[in-house]
Structures are given as C-alpha cells and as structure tokens.
Scaffold this active site. Structure first.
Site, mmCIF file in Angstrom:
data_model
loop_
_atom_site.group_PDB
_atom_site.id
_atom_site.type_symbol
_atom_site.label_atom_id
_atom_site.label_comp_id
_atom_site.label_asym_id
_atom_site.label_seq_id
_atom_site.Cartn_x
_atom_site.Cartn_y
_atom_site.Cartn_z
ATOM 1 N N SER A 122 6.952 41.118 -31.282
ATOM 2 C CA SER A 122 7.426 40.270 -32.374
ATOM 3 C C SER A 122 8.444 39.248 -31.876
ATOM 4 C CB SER A 122 8.058 41.130 -33.480
ATOM 5 O OG SER A 122 7.078 41.865 -34.167
ATOM 6 N N GLY A 161 12.023 30.381 -40.077
ATOM 7 C CA GLY A 161 12.451 30.755 -41.419
ATOM 8 C C GLY A 161 11.513 30.276 -42.499
ATOM 9 N N GLU A 164 11.324 34.252 -47.973
ATOM 10 C CA GLU A 164 12.574 34.270 -48.727
ATOM 11 C C GLU A 164 12.716 35.577 -49.497
ATOM 12 O OE1 GLU A 164 13.034 29.441 -49.394
ATOM 13 O OE2 GLU A 164 12.856 30.753 -51.142
ATOM 14 N N THR A 198 12.724 37.612 -37.748
ATOM 15 C CA THR A 198 12.907 38.111 -36.390
ATOM 16 C C THR A 198 13.680 37.093 -35.553
ATOM 17 O OG1 THR A 198 10.861 39.384 -36.490
ATOM 18 C CG2 THR A 198 11.697 38.867 -34.302
ATOM 19 N N ASN A 279 -1.080 30.837 -38.101
ATOM 20 C CA ASN A 279 -2.402 31.145 -37.569
ATOM 21 C C ASN A 279 -2.357 31.401 -36.074
ATOM 22 O OD1 ASN A 279 -4.140 31.212 -39.809
ATOM 23 N ND2 ASN A 279 -4.186 28.990 -39.928
ATOM 24 N N GLN A 319 -14.277 69.469 -30.966
ATOM 25 C CA GLN A 319 -15.045 68.355 -31.516
ATOM 26 C C GLN A 319 -14.200 67.409 -32.369
ATOM 27 O OE1 GLN A 319 -18.364 70.145 -33.542
ATOM 28 N NE2 GLN A 319 -19.260 70.968 -31.666
ATOM 29 N N GLU A 403 3.092 38.397 -41.685
ATOM 30 C CA GLU A 403 2.225 37.258 -41.362
ATOM 31 C C GLU A 403 0.899 37.343 -42.114
ATOM 32 O OE1 GLU A 403 2.705 35.284 -37.965
ATOM 33 O OE2 GLU A 403 4.540 36.286 -37.367
ATOM 34 N N GLY A 404 1.002 37.744 -43.382
ATOM 35 C CA GLY A 404 -0.167 37.908 -44.224
ATOM 36 C C GLY A 404 -0.593 39.352 -44.275
ATOM 37 N N PHE A 423 -5.936 33.502 -55.880
ATOM 38 C CA PHE A 423 -4.485 33.562 -55.776
ATOM 39 C C PHE A 423 -3.786 33.150 -57.063
ATOM 40 C CE2 PHE A 423 -5.809 33.250 -51.354
ATOM 41 C CZ PHE A 423 -5.000 34.198 -50.741
#
Length: 424
Positions: A122, A161, A164, A198, A279, A319, A403-404, A423
C-alpha cells in the site's frame, strides 16, 4: 536507454539466466506447484529479472521487519528510500529518474512486495500509482521536473487525498473545496478533510482533490507540506487499526491551506483525474493480492507437511487439506494470468476500466476467501502472528475493500454488461 538501478540489476540477472518455471525431466514437462500454468513463460527475461530483484529485496529486507512493524504499527520511512534506490517507485514512468519498465514488470514488483505484507505494498502503491501517476499524467512540466525525481528516489513521500469522512464510494459528493485567495492572485485556499489516507502523516507531497468553489468542478492539487503555514495543514495518524498495521495511515485536514495556482493540475477536471490514478493502482492490487495468496499457500503447504496428526501422519495426507491447497493454487494461478493479460493490454493501449474492475474484484475476493480457508489448516496456531497467515487474512479484507469495494466493481461491470446505471 534508462540506466536506473532497477534496469541495470535486471539486465545483470537476465544475462545470468534466471531459470524458467517450466521444468523438464528427460524431455517431459513436470508440474511446478509454485507456477502451475507456467505463467513465467509469458514474461520477458527483463521482467523475470526485475521480479527477482524485487523478491530478493523483499525477502531479505522487508520480511525480517514485518512482525515488529505489524505488532507496533511502525512504518519505517526508510523503506521508501530503499525502494527508490532500486528503482521500484513509479517504475512504469519514463524519465524523471524512473525506470520506465512495462506494466507487467511493475505488477510483478507489486506481487513480491505484497507477498511480504499488503501494508508495504500500500505504501509503495500510493507513492507510485497514485501520487506519482497523478503528477506525471496531469501536472505541468515544471511540477513534474520539480517533484517526480524526489518521489522516485523516495526522498519525498507522497500521498493521495480523495476519500473523505462522509464520502468513500461516492467521491463526486466530496466536500473539500478550493477557492481563489481573496487578496493574493494566483493562489488557492483549500479547506476540508480526507481520511484513511496511506502515507499522509509522513507525506511531503499531498495530491488533494477538491471542488472549485466558483465552478463546482473537481480539480487536483499538489500540496507541498513545506509551503503550508502553521495551522493550515494537519495530518494526524489513525492508530489502533486491525489491519495494514505495517503501513502508516492518517487524515488530511485543510483549513484555508494556500496552494500556488501552478500546483493545480491544469488540463483535467471531474473524476477523470482521480479515476485514472485509481485504475493504475487497482491493476497493481490485482497482482499484489496474488502475491499475498501465494505466500498463504506456501505457508499452509509447509505447515501441512510438517504437522503430524492421527497416527503420525502429516496433515497434507488428508483430502480436505489437499482440496484447500488445490483451490488456492488454482485461484492464484488464474488471477496471475488474468492480471498479466490486462497489463499487456494496458501497455498496448487496449485496456478498459472495466477490465481492471474485473481483475481487481476477482483477485481480491479470491485472495480473501482462500486465505481464510487456508487459515483453517493451522488450527489454533493461526492466531499466533509468527505463522503470518492471520496477518494476511486481516490485510486482505482491507485490500478487498479499498480502491473500490468488490460490490462497487460489480456495479461497474453490471453497467457495462447491461447499459443500465445502478449507482443512482
């Protein structure tokens, strides 16, 4: 050609001939449980050598620190400088002291770091994929030349940043604002709060996203701590976490913090900017989660072979144990191949955000599910941090969330499949 330490080391290792994972005995291929579908055959010699460079550093320098760091929530700031010396930070960026390697090579670096701990990954990802990518993609040339070399060397620490206190999965509703200084032309005043950030307590450069008061549009700013007057910027640490304890997490509190107009990203507005960075980080996470799962698999396999139960038999004989190992190996293998495919497409300019959502969601979900199941192999010993498995499980819950969160990525995929927005 870029002559970074990472590239120089990788060329040396490449010439030395790192062995491929596909093994042969008397001309016949044999199965390698650590790389079941020979994914390493898909990588270039340079990529394999870069992975080996990262693995050596992580196992020799990070692994010995991780238990103490996790127990005491102590992130060693020197780690960023160590990574910078090897060229691991912002590795895909061309120029500015960065290595300029492929997205696959960067993903393999990420995988090796998270094999040790998600918190270490991270810290590296926020520095590289979020802060450095934002400045590289959207900053002015002057800003890039001034900040990126220090960030690449780890001499400067960066953070990002966006989240929030009241807005996580809905960043468009952010409340942080930027207004033009009433008397000082060419300066913006930023006010608001970001949380779960972070690196923020140690960051020298804070990429902050805020809405312009005059337009309501979201813009990015590179906030330099040493330019902020006392009382305008605070970055308190968030302590007593139950996961990612080997990384440092905090808030960003802004109270009319002055930022020069030249530190605003001029060519991007709205959520395009932060989502471009996210992304990049999400694809790295898809690789990294597989590193954590592979470490869980290796530790569970070793434990199952050494632990004797029921007439002196190793647990690995049974097993149910073998099925747990087989399921984990399968998901780790498929996840690595999927992340590699998307990374190749990204370098070719053919990747889509939905592809990244798919691999981030699937790899994080499967890493979390399998690590929890592998934890059962250790029985009560799993509660001891010296076995490492519980630490991975706790970390991977957060990795699946940030991050989603996986359900958000499911809605992104659902929208792409149906054309219907879920959404709103």
């Amino acid at each position: 050609m870029n002559t970074s330490v990472l590239r120089t080391a990788s060329r040396h290792l490449s010439k030395a001939g790192r062995p491929r994972s596909l093994r042969t005995v008397r001309g016949y291929a044999t199965f390698n449980w650590e790389d079941p579908l020979a994914a390493s055959e898909l990588y270039t010699e340079e990529e394999l050598a870069i992975q080996e460079t990262a693995r050596q550093y992580c196992q020799e320098q990070l692994q010995p620190r991780v238990l103490d760091a996790y127990r005491h929530e102590n992130y060693d700031r020197r780690i960023l400088e160590e990574m910078g010396e090897l060229g691991l930070l912002g590795a895909t960026i061309e120029g500015y002291g960065c290595a300029g390697v492929s997205t696959v090579a960067s993903g393999l670096i990420t995988k090796e770091v998270e094999r040790v701990d998600s918190g270490y990954r991270s810290g590296m990802s926020v520095q590289s994929s979020l802060a450095m990518t934002a400045i590289h993609e959207f900053g002015t040339e002057e800003l890039k030349e001034r900040l990126l070399p220090g960030l690449a060397k780890g001499k400067l620490a960066g953070c990002f940043g966006l989240t929030e206190p009241n807005h996580g999965s809905d960043p468009g509703a952010m409340e942080t604002v930027a207004r033009e200084h009433p008397t000082k032309k060419g300066t913006y005043l930023l006010s608001g709060a970001k949380t779960w950030i972070t690196n923020s307590p140690i960051a020298d450069v804070l990429v902050v996203w805020a809405k312009l008061e005059s337009t309501g549009k979201i813009h990015g700013f590179a906030v330099e701590r040493d330019q902020c007057p006392a009382g305008t910027l605070e970055t308190p640490a968030i302590k007593n976490k139950t996961a990612l304890r080997a990384s440092i997490t905090g808030m960003i509190q802004l109270d009319d913090c002055p930022v020069p107009a030249e530190n605003m990203f001029p060519e991007v507005q709205g959520l395009t900017g932060p989502f471009t960075c996210l992304n990049s980080a999400r694809l790295g996470i898809a690789f990294g989660a597989m590193g954590a799962l592979e470490d869980c698999l290796s530790r569970a396999r070793t434990y199952a072979l050494e632990r004797k139960q029921f007439k002196g038999n190793p647990l690995a004989k049974y097993q149910l144990i073998q099925k747990k190992l087989a399921d984990a190996a399968t998901d780790a293998t498929y996840g690595t191949l999927a992340a590699t495919q998307v990374a190749r497409l990204k370098d070719a300019g053919k990747a889509t955000p939905e592809m990244i959502s798919l691999v981030k969601r699937q790899n994080c979900d499967r890493a979390l599910a399998n690590s929890r199941i592998l934890q059962e192999v250790f029985g009560g010993n799993a509660t001891s941090d010296e076995y490492h498995i519980g630490r991975h499980v706790a970390n991977l819950f957060v990795v699946q969330t940030y991050e989603g969160q996986s359900d958000i990525h499911a809605l992104i995929l659902g929208r792409a499949i149906t054309g219907v927005q879920a959404f709103v």
